[in-house]
Scaffold this active site. Structure first.
Site, PDB file in Angstrom:
ATOM      1  N   GLU A  37       3.356  12.928  14.630  1.00 41.20           N
ATOM      2  CA  GLU A  37       4.045  12.078  14.213  1.00 41.20           C
ATOM      3  C   GLU A  37       2.024  11.157  14.182  1.00 41.20           C
ATOM      4  O   GLU A  37       1.524  10.641  15.395  1.00 41.20           O
ATOM      5  CB  GLU A  37       4.684  11.064  15.416  1.00 41.20           C
ATOM      6  CG  GLU A  37       5.104   9.061  14.891  1.00 41.20           C
ATOM      7  CD  GLU A  37       4.687   8.518  13.636  1.00 41.20           C
ATOM      8  OE1 GLU A  37       5.361   8.953  12.633  1.00 41.20           O
ATOM      9  OE2 GLU A  37       3.788   7.608  12.619  1.00 41.20           O
ATOM     10  N   SER A  43      10.074   6.626  17.656  1.00 42.93           N
ATOM     11  CA  SER A  43      11.203   5.663  17.552  1.00 42.93           C
ATOM     12  C   SER A  43      11.268   3.968  17.348  1.00 42.93           C
ATOM     13  O   SER A  43      11.647   3.949  18.393  1.00 42.93           O
ATOM     14  CB  SER A  43      11.288   6.288  19.325  1.00 42.93           C
ATOM     15  OG  SER A  43      13.092   5.885  19.011  1.00 42.93           O
ATOM     16  N   ALA A  45      11.537   0.343  15.823  1.00 43.84           N
ATOM     17  CA  ALA A  45      11.881  -0.439  15.215  1.00 43.84           C
ATOM     18  C   ALA A  45      11.460  -1.785  14.356  1.00 43.84           C
ATOM     19  O   ALA A  45      10.911  -2.491  14.027  1.00 43.84           O
ATOM     20  CB  ALA A  45      13.285  -1.658  16.312  1.00 43.84           C
ATOM     21  N   CYS A  47      12.625  -2.584  11.153  1.00 41.29           N
ATOM     22  CA  CYS A  47      13.693  -2.976  11.193  1.00 41.29           C
ATOM     23  C   CYS A  47      13.625  -5.047  11.917  1.00 41.29           C
ATOM     24  O   CYS A  47      13.899  -5.767  11.127  1.00 41.29           O
ATOM     25  CB  CYS A  47      14.857  -2.824  11.111  1.00 41.29           C
ATOM     26  SG  CYS A  47      15.100  -1.322   9.719  1.00 41.29           S
TER      27      CYS A  47
HETATM   28  C1  LIG Z   1       9.639  -4.384   7.870  1.00 37.89           C
HETATM   29  C2  LIG Z   1      10.963  -3.539   7.560  1.00 37.89           C
HETATM   30  C3  LIG Z   1      11.809  -4.105   7.659  1.00 37.89           C
HETATM   31  C4  LIG Z   1      13.250  -3.339   7.541  1.00 37.89           C
HETATM   32  N1  LIG Z   1      14.819  -3.868   7.680  1.00 37.89           N
HETATM   33  C5  LIG Z   1      15.009  -2.942   7.556  1.00 37.89           C
HETATM   34  C6  LIG Z   1      16.826  -3.637   7.506  1.00 37.89           C
HETATM   35  O1  LIG Z   1      17.217  -4.601   7.421  1.00 37.89           O
HETATM   36  N2  LIG Z   1      17.819  -2.658   7.147  1.00 37.89           N
HETATM   37  C7  LIG Z   1      17.691  -1.423   6.628  1.00 37.89           C
HETATM   38  O2  LIG Z   1      18.830  -0.345   6.358  1.00 37.89           O
HETATM   39  N3  LIG Z   1      16.812  -1.232   6.753  1.00 37.89           N
HETATM   40  C8  LIG Z   1      15.445  -1.728   7.032  1.00 37.89           C
HETATM   41  N4  LIG Z   1      14.333  -1.302   7.108  1.00 37.89           N
HETATM   42  C9  LIG Z   1      13.982   0.237   6.197  1.00 37.89           C
HETATM   43  C10 LIG Z   1      14.258   1.059   7.531  1.00 37.89           C
HETATM   44  O3  LIG Z   1      12.872   0.671   8.467  1.00 37.89           O
HETATM   45  C11 LIG Z   1      13.885   2.520   6.835  1.00 37.89           C
HETATM   46  O4  LIG Z   1      15.037   2.688   5.542  1.00 37.89           O
HETATM   47  C12 LIG Z   1      13.412   3.783   8.208  1.00 37.89           C
HETATM   48  O5  LIG Z   1      12.665   3.654   8.491  1.00 37.89           O
HETATM   49  C13 LIG Z   1      13.610   4.820   6.830  1.00 37.89           C
HETATM   50  O6  LIG Z   1      13.120   5.832   8.346  1.00 37.89           O
HETATM   51  P1  LIG Z   1      12.327   7.069   8.020  1.00 37.89           P
HETATM   52  O7  LIG Z   1      12.471   7.913   9.447  1.00 37.89           O
HETATM   53  O8  LIG Z   1      12.678   7.632   6.711  1.00 37.89           O
HETATM   54  O9  LIG Z   1      10.818   6.604   7.776  1.00 37.89           O
HETATM   55  P2  LIG Z   1       9.528   6.048   8.888  1.00 37.89           P
HETATM   56  O10 LIG Z   1      10.523   4.129   9.395  1.00 37.89           O
HETATM   57  O11 LIG Z   1       8.401   5.481   7.032  1.00 37.89           O
HETATM   58  O12 LIG Z   1       9.329   6.917   9.293  1.00 37.89           O
HETATM   59  C14 LIG Z   1       8.198   7.844   8.494  1.00 37.89           C
HETATM   60  C15 LIG Z   1       7.396   8.155  10.112  1.00 37.89           C
HETATM   61  O13 LIG Z   1       6.408   9.420   9.250  1.00 37.89           O
HETATM   62  C16 LIG Z   1       5.263   8.879   9.465  1.00 37.89           C
HETATM   63  N5  LIG Z   1       4.255   9.904   8.870  1.00 37.89           N
HETATM   64  C17 LIG Z   1       4.273   9.927   7.316  1.00 37.89           C
HETATM   65  N6  LIG Z   1       3.581  10.995   6.998  1.00 37.89           N
HETATM   66  C18 LIG Z   1       3.286  11.854   8.088  1.00 37.89           C
HETATM   67  C19 LIG Z   1       2.644  13.285   8.234  1.00 37.89           C
HETATM   68  N7  LIG Z   1       2.290  13.416   7.404  1.00 37.89           N
HETATM   69  N8  LIG Z   1       2.354  13.762   9.462  1.00 37.89           N
HETATM   70  C20 LIG Z   1       2.412  12.825  10.938  1.00 37.89           C
HETATM   71  N9  LIG Z   1       3.875  11.832  10.598  1.00 37.89           N
HETATM   72  C21 LIG Z   1       3.517  10.870   9.056  1.00 37.89           C
HETATM   73  C22 LIG Z   1       5.320   7.468   9.889  1.00 37.89           C
HETATM   74  O14 LIG Z   1       4.001   7.292   9.836  1.00 37.89           O
HETATM   75  C23 LIG Z   1       6.229   7.248  10.000  1.00 37.89           C
HETATM   76  O15 LIG Z   1       6.205   6.864  11.571  1.00 37.89           O
HETATM   77  C24 LIG Z   1      13.198  -2.174   7.193  1.00 37.89           C
HETATM   78  C25 LIG Z   1      11.738  -1.305   6.978  1.00 37.89           C
HETATM   79  C26 LIG Z   1      10.589  -2.464   7.113  1.00 37.89           C
HETATM   80  C27 LIG Z   1       9.442  -1.693   6.845  1.00 37.89           C
END
Ligand SMILES: Cc1cc2nc3c(=O)[nH]c(=O)nc-3n(C[C@H](O)[C@H](O)[C@H](O)COP(=O)(O)OP(=O)(O)OC[C@H]3O[C@@H](n4cnc5c(N)ncnc54)[C@H](O)[C@@H]3O)c2cc1C
Length: 460
Positions: A37, A43, A45, A47
């Site tokens: 990461e 891990s 939140a 959202c």
């Molecule tokens: C402010 C906010 C509010 C939200 N509210 C809602 C909601 O109410 N309901 C809902 O359903 N969804 C909501 N979402 C969307 C939801 O958070 C995302 O759909 C979800 O977090 C996606 O998870 P993910 O693991 O795919 O991606 P992410 O949460 O984006 O995690 C990806 C991680 O990968 C890391 N990363 C990226 N590239 C690299 C690399 N090359 N090497 C190492 N690490 C890397 C990043 O730093 C990040 O921590 C919200 C998002 C935000 C930002």
């Protein structure tokens, strides 16, 4: 690198990545599972960030698991502040760089799970760093904004983009008592949602003293002293002075690493995966906001960056990477959000998505009580039902109201999953008790209104 155990490298330590890592380790504890990461946090939140900004949630409550818990309780190795910069799919290695020491390590893998998420889109005139300009994606972004508000006490805030995130952050700023101007280039907030729904949201924003400019585009920013001093809105419009600017003007899949590693990207600019979350490269899986997903209503690939799907896809990717056999069936696009006292929820296709899919649709809008008319707390719910004109197939539903909206949408969500017809929806045996619902629930009334409006081709 010599090693005895089989190794899964998970890239990205949030919803999808940690769900994959946990599932893989649970299914096969003998595996070596390593999460990479790039930020200091895993891990977290995402959202919850708007609620952390509003002061409703304390920053220390923003984590589901600490790195220590993941390592000791789940047996998952976690490297924070490390970025995966390349995947060599021939040599089967991942190159990882420490953000603290800049040291690069080449790690051999048996399987990789890509969970790199999404990233904000910034207008191309935002060329300089500015201490008062923000996008919100990771907890680092959220904490930086939290810190800036505490230390610099801004008063005039501009939020660009009136999608779900823009509206949530607007509410947070008003809770803090800041003056908020919301700018949206479309002619309404929540651009794809039915206008009868968004009119109620706009009224709610106005009631809470949010100044909204729809049909307005930010065309530039004026920098001075490492800060954005004013935001330009184009010819004939006065630039707006500001202490703080937050761009919530869209996100895109974060696929640079995948693309540079030769992993196929689809028409939605996200990683192509099958229902086992396998990419088109052997032993590389992907999950969450960096991937395309299957839309159960259009029966096509889509990009739907939401947390529940990311968690489920992560679980499937992790299980399969560990040698299991799981499938992810797809999404119908259910979203819910709070804007002050209004709950807004939607599922299925919006009218824009319906047009894109070349479907012939009609919309019907009804207003019904949330509880028995006489019961305290009763509030109107406005519901829109979108259906295919000739087949009377349900395509989507949207609702707004102050009571009983958020979870009620899930009836329509289930109907979309089960491909229920409007007749079947109208006849659902939904529960009734005065404090919770009227005898004719909003869902039944909306289904019935849609049936009446649709061509009277069928009888029941
Ligand atoms: C402010 C906010 C509010 C939200 N509210 C809602 C909601 O109410 N309901 C809902 O359903 N969804 C909501 N979402 C969307 C939801 O958070 C995302 O759909 C979800 O977090 C996606 O998870 P993910 O693991 O795919 O991606 P992410 O949460 O984006 O995690 C990806 C991680 O990968 C890391 N990363 C990226 N590239 C690299 C690399 N090359 N090497 C190492 N690490 C890397 C990043 O730093 C990040 O921590 C919200 C998002 C935000 C930002």
């Amino acid at each position: 690198v010599s090693r005895n155990k089989k190794r899964i490298i998970v890239i990205g330590g949030n919803s999808a990545g940690l769900s994959a890592a946990s599932r893989a380790k649970q299914l096969n504890p003998s595996l070596d599972v390593l999460v990479i990461e790039k930020t200091p946090h895993v891990s977290y939140a995402s959202c919850g960030i708007p609620y952390m900004i509003a002061g409703v949630v304390k920053p220390e409550r923003m984590f589901a698991f600490s790195v220590k818990e993941l390592q000791t309780k789940r047996g998952i190795e976690v490297w924070t502040n490390h970025e995966a910069v390349a995947i060599d799919t021939v040599k089967r290695t991942v190159s990882v760089v420490s953000n603290e020491t800049a040291r690069e390590q080449i790690l051999a893998y048996d399987k990789v799970v890509l969970a790199t998420g999404a990233k904000p889109v910034l207008p191309n005139f935002c060329v300089e760093e500015a201490t008062n300009m923000f996008t919100i994606r990771t907890l680092v972004d959220g904490l930086r904004l939290h810190d800036m508000i505490q230390k610099q006490q801004p008063q005039k805030v501009i939020v660009v983009g009136a999608g779900a995130l823009g509206l949530e952050i607007v509410e947070a700023f008003r809770v803090l008592g800041l003056d908020v101007v919301l700018i949206e280039k479309s002619n309404q907030v929540l651009p794809d949602v039915e206008p009868q729904i968004t009119a109620i949201v706009e009224e709610e924003l106005s009631t809470h003293n949010v100044v909204s400019h729809t049909n307005t585009t930010v065309e530039g920013v004026e920098y001075d002293d490492n800060r954005i001093q004013r935001v330009s809105l184009g010819v004939g419009k006065e630039p707006l002075p500001c202490d703080l600017v937050v761009f919530c003007a869209g996100i895109q899949p974060n696929v640079t690493l995948a693309e540079e590693s030769g992993i196929a990207i689809g028409g939605n600019r996200a990683i192509i995966v099958n229902d086992q979350q396998r990419t088109r490269k052997l032993d590389i899986y992907a999950a969450g906001d960096c991937t395309e997903t299957y839309h159960l209503v259009t029966k096509r690939s889509t990009w739907m960056p939401l947390a529940p799907a990311a968690l489920k896809q992560g679980r499937v990717a992790g299980a399969n990477a560990a040698g299991g056999h799981m499938r992810f069936s797809g999404v119908v696009g259910t979203t819910m959000l709070k804007v002050f006292n209004q709950q807004i929820a939607m599922t299925g296709l919006t009218i824009a998505e319906i047009k894109k899919a070349n479907l012939d649709a009609e919309v019907v809008v009804v207003t019904q009580d949330s509880r028995a008319k006489y019961y305290p707390g009763n509030q109107p719910i406005t519901a829109a039902v979108l259906y295919e004109r000739n087949t009377r197939r349900l395509l989507g539903a949207q609702m707004v109201g102050m009571d009983g909206v958020a979870h009620r949408i899930n009836v329509f969500t289930s109907a979309l999953h089960a491909e229920l017809s409007l007749q079947e929806i109208r006849n659902l045996d939904l529960g009734y008790a005065p404090p919770y619902a009227p005898t004719w629930d909003t869902v039944l009334v909306a289904g019935s209104a849609a049936l009446k409006k649709a061509k009277p081709r069928l009888t029941n």
